[in-house]
Design a protein around this motif. Structure first.
Motif, short mmCIF file in Angstrom:
data_model
loop_
_atom_site.label_atom_id
_atom_site.label_comp_id
_atom_site.label_asym_id
_atom_site.label_seq_id
_atom_site.Cartn_x
_atom_site.Cartn_y
_atom_site.Cartn_z
N GLU A 166 0.80 -1.22 0.00
CA GLU A 166 0.00 0.00 0.00
C GLU A 166 0.84 1.27 0.00
N LEU A 167 1.95 1.29 0.72
CA LEU A 167 2.80 2.48 0.72
C LEU A 167 3.36 2.74 -0.66
N TRP A 168 3.72 1.67 -1.40
CA TRP A 168 4.19 1.84 -2.77
C TRP A 168 3.06 2.37 -3.65
N ARG A 169 1.86 1.84 -3.47
CA ARG A 169 0.73 2.25 -4.30
C ARG A 169 0.37 3.71 -4.05
N TRP A 170 0.45 4.16 -2.80
CA TRP A 170 0.23 5.57 -2.51
C TRP A 170 1.31 6.43 -3.15
N PHE A 171 2.56 5.94 -3.09
CA PHE A 171 3.67 6.65 -3.73
C PHE A 171 3.41 6.80 -5.23
N ASP A 172 2.99 5.71 -5.86
CA ASP A 172 2.73 5.73 -7.29
C ASP A 172 1.60 6.70 -7.62
N PHE A 173 0.56 6.72 -6.79
CA PHE A 173 -0.57 7.63 -7.00
C PHE A 173 -0.14 9.09 -6.88
N LEU A 174 0.65 9.41 -5.86
CA LEU A 174 1.12 10.78 -5.67
C LEU A 174 2.17 11.17 -6.71
N TRP A 175 2.96 10.19 -7.14
CA TRP A 175 3.96 10.44 -8.19
C TRP A 175 3.27 10.88 -9.48
N MET A 176 2.10 10.31 -9.74
CA MET A 176 1.33 10.69 -10.92
C MET A 176 1.01 12.18 -10.90
N PHE A 177 0.60 12.70 -9.74
CA PHE A 177 0.31 14.13 -9.61
C PHE A 177 1.59 14.96 -9.62
N HIS A 178 2.66 14.39 -9.07
CA HIS A 178 3.91 15.15 -8.97
C HIS A 178 4.50 15.44 -10.35
N ILE A 179 4.46 14.44 -11.24
CA ILE A 179 5.03 14.64 -12.57
C ILE A 179 3.97 14.94 -13.62
N MET A 180 2.68 14.93 -13.21
CA MET A 180 1.57 15.29 -14.08
C MET A 180 1.47 14.39 -15.32
N ASP A 181 1.83 13.13 -15.15
CA ASP A 181 1.63 12.13 -16.20
C ASP A 181 0.52 11.21 -15.71
N TYR A 182 -0.70 11.44 -16.18
CA TYR A 182 -1.86 10.76 -15.63
C TYR A 182 -2.19 9.45 -16.34
N GLU A 183 -1.34 9.04 -17.27
CA GLU A 183 -1.57 7.78 -17.98
C GLU A 183 -0.52 6.74 -17.60
N GLU A 184 0.71 6.95 -18.04
CA GLU A 184 1.75 5.97 -17.79
C GLU A 184 2.47 6.18 -16.46
N ARG A 185 2.42 7.40 -15.92
CA ARG A 185 3.08 7.76 -14.65
C ARG A 185 4.60 7.57 -14.73
N GLU A 186 5.17 7.81 -15.90
CA GLU A 186 6.60 7.60 -16.08
C GLU A 186 7.31 8.78 -16.73
N ASN A 187 6.60 9.54 -17.55
CA ASN A 187 7.21 10.60 -18.35
C ASN A 187 7.39 11.88 -17.53
N VAL A 188 8.63 12.17 -17.15
CA VAL A 188 8.90 13.36 -16.34
C VAL A 188 9.22 14.57 -17.22
N ASN A 189 9.04 14.43 -18.51
CA ASN A 189 9.32 15.53 -19.43
C ASN A 189 8.12 15.78 -20.34
N ASN A 190 6.92 15.66 -19.78
CA ASN A 190 5.73 15.82 -20.59
C ASN A 190 5.33 17.29 -20.72
N THR A 191 4.48 17.57 -21.71
CA THR A 191 4.10 18.96 -22.02
C THR A 191 3.35 19.61 -20.86
N LEU A 192 2.48 18.85 -20.20
CA LEU A 192 1.69 19.41 -19.11
C LEU A 192 2.58 19.86 -17.96
N LEU A 193 3.59 19.06 -17.63
CA LEU A 193 4.50 19.42 -16.55
C LEU A 193 5.34 20.64 -16.93
#
Length: 230
Positions: free
Chosen positions: A175-202
């Motif tokens: 669960e702690l990893w899953r919460w991290f992954d959920f918050l990471w999605m908001f942190h890098i603003m990649d709401y699909e793959e949650r991996e791209n830290v260089n996306n246009t929205l960010l």
């Protein structure tokens, strides 16, 4: 001053637009600072036991291994559940071969995976289910399927993922990893793959935040200058 009026107005609206995202950046960043990375990775829940290889007099030779399984690219030896095995690669395929009999033992079955999970798991829960996964869930990313998923009955909802072809523990999820992954999605603003830290929205949000800071700094110096003139 007309310029100050428009800068003040722009600063206010930019603040309204970027404020929510800035709050999400701070919340997600706080979580990443407070929860240690090794906890996120699940190092406290499972480890790969180190087993010393004991040379066997009845071990088949690698020459015979190449004769039995043509097209081998690489061979390595390891211990699996107390037995010596060869891990062989033939093109894109990886297999395990019993080092004594030369018999292929992969893909590993459910009982073997349960034994591997018991050896790796150091948490306090018990196994509540073992699942053969053919479609990778988001939490394992791009790891190749099929996989064995071993689910544990404990508050953290731990799942250990094993490769049926190598017996390797390829992912620990809780669960702690899953919460991290959920918050990471908001942190890098990649709401699909949650991996791209260089996306246009960010990039857009970062530039907008910079404009907010610059306009605020300009208004601060402008107010100081007005006080001096007064």
């Amino acid at each position: 001053m007309q310029l100050a009026f428009w800068v003040r107005r722009a600063h206010k609206w930019i603040g309204l637009v970027i404020g929510v995202q800035a709050l999400l950046w701070m919340i997600s960043g706080l979580y990443m600072v407070v929860v240690p990375l090794e906890v996120i990775h699940g190092d406290h829940l499972a480890h790969v036991p180190t087993e010393r290889l004991n040379p066997s007099a009845t071990r088949i030779t690698q020459a015979r291994l190449h004769e039995t399984y043509p097209g081998i690219n690489s061979v390595s030896m390891k211990s699996l559940l107390g037995k010596e095995v060869y891990e062989i690669k033939q093109g894109q395929q990886t297999s395990l071969v019993d080092a004594t009999s030369g018999k292929k033992i992969s893909p590993l079955d459910r009982d073997q995976i349960v034994a591997l999970a018991d050896a790796a798991y150091v948490g306090e829960g018990s196994i509540k289910g073992v699942e053969w996964v053919t479609k990778a869930p988001k939490e394992v990313g791009s790891r190749p399927v099929p996989l064995w998923a071993v689910h544990y009955d404990e508050p953290g909802e731990t799942t250990l993922y094993f490769s049926p072809h190598t017996g390797d523990l390829v992912a620990r999820r809780h669960e702690l990893w899953r919460w991290f992954d959920f918050l990471w999605m908001f942190h890098i603003m990649d709401y699909e793959e949650r991996e791209n830290v260089n996306n246009t929205l960010l990039r857009t949000a970062s530039i907008t935040g910079l404009l907010f800071a610059l306009s605020g700094a300009w208004l601060l110096f402008y107010s100081f200058n007005r006080k001096k003139q007064a």
